[in-house]
Design an enzyme around this catalytic site. Structure first.
Site, PDB file in Angstrom:
ATOM      1  N   CYS A   1      -2.913 -26.714 -10.535  1.00 13.68           N
ATOM      2  CA  CYS A   1      -2.892 -27.929  -9.712  1.00 13.68           C
ATOM      3  C   CYS A   1      -4.311 -28.263  -9.225  1.00 13.68           C
ATOM      4  O   CYS A   1      -5.131 -27.369  -9.022  1.00 13.68           O
ATOM      5  CB  CYS A   1      -1.959 -27.736  -8.507  1.00 13.68           C
ATOM      6  SG  CYS A   1      -0.232 -28.184  -8.843  1.00 13.68           S
TER       7      CYS A   1
ATOM      8  N   SER B   1       3.298 -19.698 -19.083  1.00 12.45           N
ATOM      9  CA  SER B   1       3.071 -18.906 -17.883  1.00 12.45           C
ATOM     10  C   SER B   1       3.182 -19.773 -16.633  1.00 12.45           C
ATOM     11  O   SER B   1       3.136 -19.266 -15.530  1.00 12.45           O
ATOM     12  CB  SER B   1       1.700 -18.242 -17.961  1.00 12.45           C
ATOM     13  OG  SER B   1       0.709 -19.228 -18.184  1.00 12.45           O
TER      14      SER B   1
ATOM     15  N   CYS C   1       0.029 -22.877  -7.513  1.00  7.55           N
ATOM     16  CA  CYS C   1      -0.180 -23.094  -8.961  1.00  7.55           C
ATOM     17  C   CYS C   1      -1.672 -23.049  -9.283  1.00  7.55           C
ATOM     18  O   CYS C   1      -2.472 -23.754  -8.660  1.00  7.55           O
ATOM     19  CB  CYS C   1       0.401 -24.457  -9.351  1.00  7.55           C
ATOM     20  SG  CYS C   1      -0.099 -24.994 -11.001  1.00  7.55           S
TER      21      CYS C   1
ATOM     22  N   GLU D   1      16.472 -11.917 -40.380  1.00  2.00           N
ATOM     23  CA  GLU D   1      15.294 -12.798 -40.368  1.00  2.00           C
ATOM     24  C   GLU D   1      13.983 -12.023 -40.284  1.00  2.00           C
ATOM     25  O   GLU D   1      12.970 -12.468 -40.800  1.00  2.00           O
ATOM     26  CB  GLU D   1      15.416 -13.782 -39.216  1.00  2.00           C
ATOM     27  CG  GLU D   1      16.580 -14.697 -39.505  1.00  2.00           C
ATOM     28  CD  GLU D   1      16.998 -15.501 -38.332  1.00  2.00           C
ATOM     29  OE1 GLU D   1      17.110 -14.922 -37.237  1.00  2.00           O
ATOM     30  OE2 GLU D   1      17.209 -16.695 -38.507  1.00  2.00           O
TER      31      GLU D   1
ATOM     32  N   HIS E   1      -0.275 -33.383 -38.840  1.00  3.34           N
ATOM     33  CA  HIS E   1       1.124 -33.386 -38.387  1.00  3.34           C
ATOM     34  C   HIS E   1       1.320 -32.476 -37.194  1.00  3.34           C
ATOM     35  O   HIS E   1       0.467 -31.639 -36.899  1.00  3.34           O
ATOM     36  CB  HIS E   1       2.078 -32.970 -39.521  1.00  3.34           C
ATOM     37  CG  HIS E   1       1.798 -31.608 -40.079  1.00  3.34           C
ATOM     38  ND1 HIS E   1       0.854 -31.370 -41.049  1.00  3.34           N
ATOM     39  CD2 HIS E   1       2.325 -30.395 -39.797  1.00  3.34           C
ATOM     40  CE1 HIS E   1       0.814 -30.092 -41.344  1.00  3.34           C
ATOM     41  NE2 HIS E   1       1.699 -29.459 -40.587  1.00  3.34           N
TER      42      HIS E   1
ATOM     43  N   HIS F   1       3.283 -26.224 -14.823  1.00  4.36           N
ATOM     44  CA  HIS F   1       2.350 -27.368 -14.741  1.00  4.36           C
ATOM     45  C   HIS F   1       2.078 -27.883 -16.172  1.00  4.36           C
ATOM     46  O   HIS F   1       1.809 -27.087 -17.063  1.00  4.36           O
ATOM     47  CB  HIS F   1       1.041 -26.918 -14.073  1.00  4.36           C
ATOM     48  CG  HIS F   1       0.224 -28.066 -13.611  1.00  4.36           C
ATOM     49  ND1 HIS F   1       0.083 -28.420 -12.298  1.00  4.36           N
ATOM     50  CD2 HIS F   1      -0.476 -28.983 -14.321  1.00  4.36           C
ATOM     51  CE1 HIS F   1      -0.680 -29.496 -12.213  1.00  4.36           C
ATOM     52  NE2 HIS F   1      -1.022 -29.865 -13.434  1.00  4.36           N
TER      53      HIS F   1
ATOM     54  N   GLN G   1      16.945 -17.806 -41.263  1.00  2.00           N
ATOM     55  CA  GLN G   1      18.308 -18.282 -41.504  1.00  2.00           C
ATOM     56  C   GLN G   1      18.692 -19.240 -40.389  1.00  2.00           C
ATOM     57  O   GLN G   1      18.252 -19.071 -39.263  1.00  2.00           O
ATOM     58  CB  GLN G   1      19.260 -17.064 -41.536  1.00  2.00           C
ATOM     59  CG  GLN G   1      20.709 -17.369 -41.837  1.00  2.00           C
ATOM     60  CD  GLN G   1      21.532 -17.644 -40.579  1.00  2.00           C
ATOM     61  OE1 GLN G   1      21.126 -17.329 -39.474  1.00  2.00           O
ATOM     62  NE2 GLN G   1      22.687 -18.255 -40.768  1.00  2.00           N
TER      63      GLN G   1
ATOM     64  N   HIS H   1       2.232 -31.725 -10.827  1.00  2.00           N
ATOM     65  CA  HIS H   1       2.834 -30.455 -11.246  1.00  2.00           C
ATOM     66  C   HIS H   1       4.251 -30.634 -11.827  1.00  2.00           C
ATOM     67  O   HIS H   1       4.699 -29.824 -12.645  1.00  2.00           O
ATOM     68  CB  HIS H   1       2.889 -29.551 -10.002  1.00  2.00           C
ATOM     69  CG  HIS H   1       3.391 -28.179 -10.234  1.00  2.00           C
ATOM     70  ND1 HIS H   1       2.577 -27.144 -10.643  1.00  2.00           N
ATOM     71  CD2 HIS H   1       4.644 -27.639 -10.118  1.00  2.00           C
ATOM     72  CE1 HIS H   1       3.297 -26.029 -10.759  1.00  2.00           C
ATOM     73  NE2 HIS H   1       4.555 -26.300 -10.448  1.00  2.00           N
TER      74      HIS H   1
ATOM     75  N   ASN I   1       3.031 -24.365 -25.135  1.00  2.19           N
ATOM     76  CA  ASN I   1       4.223 -23.546 -24.911  1.00  2.19           C
ATOM     77  C   ASN I   1       4.938 -24.166 -23.734  1.00  2.19           C
ATOM     78  O   ASN I   1       4.391 -24.191 -22.635  1.00  2.19           O
ATOM     79  CB  ASN I   1       3.853 -22.107 -24.537  1.00  2.19           C
ATOM     80  CG  ASN I   1       3.188 -21.393 -25.679  1.00  2.19           C
ATOM     81  OD1 ASN I   1       3.560 -21.575 -26.830  1.00  2.19           O
ATOM     82  ND2 ASN I   1       2.197 -20.577 -25.375  1.00  2.19           N
TER      83      ASN I   1
ATOM     84  N   GLY J   1       7.527 -18.599 -23.251  1.00  4.86           N
ATOM     85  CA  GLY J   1       6.357 -17.822 -22.835  1.00  4.86           C
ATOM     86  C   GLY J   1       5.330 -18.600 -22.048  1.00  4.86           C
ATOM     87  O   GLY J   1       4.243 -18.084 -21.793  1.00  4.86           O
TER      88      GLY J   1
ATOM     89  N   ARG K   1      29.135 -21.147 -40.503  1.00  7.00           N
ATOM     90  CA  ARG K   1      29.102 -20.107 -39.489  1.00  7.00           C
ATOM     91  C   ARG K   1      28.944 -20.649 -38.066  1.00  7.00           C
ATOM     92  O   ARG K   1      28.811 -19.896 -37.108  1.00  7.00           O
ATOM     93  CB  ARG K   1      27.885 -19.226 -39.826  1.00  7.00           C
ATOM     94  CG  ARG K   1      27.838 -17.895 -39.200  1.00  7.00           C
ATOM     95  CD  ARG K   1      26.810 -17.084 -39.973  1.00  7.00           C
ATOM     96  NE  ARG K   1      26.479 -15.860 -39.286  1.00  7.00           N
ATOM     97  CZ  ARG K   1      25.366 -15.683 -38.601  1.00  7.00           C
ATOM     98  NH1 ARG K   1      24.498 -16.646 -38.473  1.00  7.00           N
ATOM     99  NH2 ARG K   1      25.131 -14.516 -38.042  1.00  7.00           N
TER     100      ARG K   1
ATOM    101  N   ARG L   1      30.929 -19.334 -34.769  1.00  7.58           N
ATOM    102  CA  ARG L   1      31.049 -17.922 -34.403  1.00  7.58           C
ATOM    103  C   ARG L   1      30.928 -17.748 -32.886  1.00  7.58           C
ATOM    104  O   ARG L   1      30.192 -18.472 -32.223  1.00  7.58           O
ATOM    105  CB  ARG L   1      30.030 -17.076 -35.163  1.00  7.58           C
ATOM    106  CG  ARG L   1      28.657 -17.065 -34.606  1.00  7.58           C
ATOM    107  CD  ARG L   1      27.690 -16.516 -35.619  1.00  7.58           C
ATOM    108  NE  ARG L   1      26.373 -17.012 -35.325  1.00  7.58           N
ATOM    109  CZ  ARG L   1      25.430 -16.314 -34.693  1.00  7.58           C
ATOM    110  NH1 ARG L   1      25.662 -15.070 -34.334  1.00  7.58           N
ATOM    111  NH2 ARG L   1      24.265 -16.832 -34.436  1.00  7.58           N
TER     112      ARG L   1
ATOM    113  N   HIS M   1       4.259 -29.828 -35.373  1.00  8.34           N
ATOM    114  CA  HIS M   1       5.514 -29.076 -35.491  1.00  8.34           C
ATOM    115  C   HIS M   1       6.065 -28.847 -34.090  1.00  8.34           C
ATOM    116  O   HIS M   1       5.318 -28.383 -33.215  1.00  8.34           O
ATOM    117  CB  HIS M   1       5.272 -27.681 -36.085  1.00  8.34           C
ATOM    118  CG  HIS M   1       4.774 -27.678 -37.491  1.00  8.34           C
ATOM    119  ND1 HIS M   1       5.592 -27.911 -38.574  1.00  8.34           N
ATOM    120  CD2 HIS M   1       3.542 -27.431 -38.005  1.00  8.34           C
ATOM    121  CE1 HIS M   1       4.881 -27.807 -39.691  1.00  8.34           C
ATOM    122  NE2 HIS M   1       3.631 -27.523 -39.378  1.00  8.34           N
TER     123      HIS M   1
ATOM    124  N   GLN N   1      -2.831 -25.306 -24.660  1.00 11.67           N
ATOM    125  CA  GLN N   1      -3.972 -24.438 -24.952  1.00 11.67           C
ATOM    126  C   GLN N   1      -4.654 -24.923 -26.230  1.00 11.67           C
ATOM    127  O   GLN N   1      -4.015 -25.538 -27.094  1.00 11.67           O
ATOM    128  CB  GLN N   1      -3.513 -23.005 -25.158  1.00 11.67           C
ATOM    129  CG  GLN N   1      -2.899 -22.368 -23.927  1.00 11.67           C
ATOM    130  CD  GLN N   1      -2.823 -20.860 -24.086  1.00 11.67           C
ATOM    131  OE1 GLN N   1      -3.795 -20.200 -24.446  1.00 11.67           O
ATOM    132  NE2 GLN N   1      -1.659 -20.313 -23.817  1.00 11.67           N
TER     133      GLN N   1
ATOM    134  N   HIS O   1       0.546 -28.592 -19.378  1.00  8.40           N
ATOM    135  CA  HIS O   1      -0.741 -28.159 -19.947  1.00  8.40           C
ATOM    136  C   HIS O   1      -0.547 -27.683 -21.378  1.00  8.40           C
ATOM    137  O   HIS O   1       0.574 -27.426 -21.812  1.00  8.40           O
ATOM    138  CB  HIS O   1      -1.331 -27.018 -19.119  1.00  8.40           C
ATOM    139  CG  HIS O   1      -0.579 -25.722 -19.243  1.00  8.40           C
ATOM    140  ND1 HIS O   1       0.605 -25.479 -18.571  1.00  8.40           N
ATOM    141  CD2 HIS O   1      -0.823 -24.601 -19.964  1.00  8.40           C
ATOM    142  CE1 HIS O   1       1.041 -24.268 -18.865  1.00  8.40           C
ATOM    143  NE2 HIS O   1       0.200 -23.707 -19.724  1.00  8.40           N
TER     144      HIS O   1
END
Ligand code: H2U
Ligand code: ZN
Length: 351
Positions: free
Chosen positions: A57, A166, A54, A323, A302, A169, A329, A118, A158, A164, A30, A33, A304, A173, A171
């Site tokens: 900073c 924010s 920021c 999904e 480990h 800089h 998938q 930054h 992230n 997502g 596929r 596509r 991810h 969490q 960093h």
């Protein structure tokens, strides 16, 4: 279980994830596509070393009003908008039905700035500066695990607006929770039952299987770590980073493993950036043993990496439709993704 005799790169098939004990659908036929849906603007490499607006900073005021110190290395602080709190009443009002189940959840949320600059990302940081970040992850894991009521320390990054984050800089969490969250709990249950059945570690055995055919799904190897696209990967360019040695937590990393892990994180993120020549978005995080004993021997430490990009810097994978209602998938196979990542240079495209 049926044995597939045709090459898997040409027919729809499903693959089993033994860590989460779930199936994923693979549809390699596929990949051609057409796409007329959303295209997201790619994030480019930042050129601003200090941003006066920021909140991460050095020297700047955060949105809660607290001012950051003029930090020169890593800098950790309690999240000003924590999802979890250390003090929550021990009981909640009993529910009117056994189907309405709730319980209090205590925790602590921290933010860790990787570097005062930054503009940097893990891909473009010096290895020794990434070692400082790993040292901070060890310190945070140890300190949070000392709290008698904390059972799990989840470190995650992230990266990029698409995932997502924010703020650009560099960093991550850290959320430490009273209960072990569902994802690591499922992994622990699989690792435990595999050990009971086979007398060995599922991930140690998986590493041996992959090392027997390094041309299949291994992307990078170094002294202590292996980065591969897992056989059961869901995200197009998903990577797992696995230590060769069986151990459970950040606090068990030897000095040379810390350097090896820093080199591996730099290599993985550099290849990611080089794939589409953008600052590659992802969510990444580490799974480590629970804080107080349970499952300690089962967990194989480990990381991810779950990156959303699919075919270009603008086209991302959406986990929707089948999904959400059926099962995950993917189109390109784990082997194709690994071959593409393996072929990329280890030098960052932006120099
Ligand atoms: P993300 O980029 O992954 O959202 O992480 C940034 C975190 O920083 C986020 O959880 C916190 C947010 O609550 N934060 C502060 O603690 N203080 C601030 O002044 C702004 C953001
Ligand atoms: Zn900044």
């Amino acid at each position: 279980m049926a044995v597939v005799s045709q090459p898997l790169d040409s027919i729809p098939h499903r693959r089993y994830n033994p860590l989460l004990r779930e199936w994923i659908l693979v549809s390699p036929q596929r990949t051609q596509r057409p796409w007329q849906g959303e295209k997201t603007a790619p994030s480019t490499v930042q050129a601003v070393h200090y941003d006066p607006t920021c909140y991460l900073c050095p020297g700047n005021a955060r949105s809660g009003g607290v001012r950051n110190p003029e930090y020169t290395g890593v800098f950790a602080f309690d999240n000003d908008f924590p999802a979890l709190l250390p003090d929550v009443p021990a009981d909640v009002k009993p529910a009117s039905s056994p189907l309405l189940i709730a319980e209090p959840e205590r925790g602590r949320c921290r933010v860790l700035c990787f570097h005062p600059d930054h503009s940097l990302t893990l891909a473009r940081m010096e290895v020794l500066d990434i070692v400082r970040v790993i040292e901070a992850w060890i310190v945070e894991t140890a300190a949070l695990s000392e709290l008698a009521w904390i059972n799990h320390v989840q470190i995650f990054e992230n990266r990029g607006a698409m995932m997502g984050a924010s703020n650009p800089h560099p960093h991550c969490q850290i959320w430490a929770t009273e209960h072990i969250p569902d994802e690591p709990l499922r992994e622990l249950a699989s690792l435990q039952s595999y050990r009971e059945e086979h007398g060995s570690c599922l991930l140690c055995d998986y590493i041996s299987t992959e090392l027997a055919h390094p041309e299949a799904r291994i992307v990078i190897e170094n002294e202590h770590f292996i980065a591969l696209v897992p056989y059961w990967a869901v995200w197009p360019f998903e990577i797992s980073v696995l230590p060769r040695r069986h151990f459970g937590s950040f606090v068990e990393l030897s000095a040379s493993e810390q350097i090896s892990l820093a080199e591996m994180l730099k290599s993985v993120t550099t290849r990611y950036d080089n794939l589409f020549e953008v600052s590659f978005p992802y969510t990444m995080g580490f799974h480590q043993s629970p804080a107080h004993g349970q499952g300690r021997d089962f967990m194989h430490f480990h990381a991810h990496f779950y990156p959303p990009l699919l075919r270009s810097a603008e086209i991302r994978k959406f986990m929707v439709g089948f999904e959400m209602l059926g099962m995950p998938q993917r189109d390109i196979t784990a082997e194709t993704a690994a071959a593409r990542l393996r072929a990329l240079p280890d030098q960052h495209y932006a120099g």
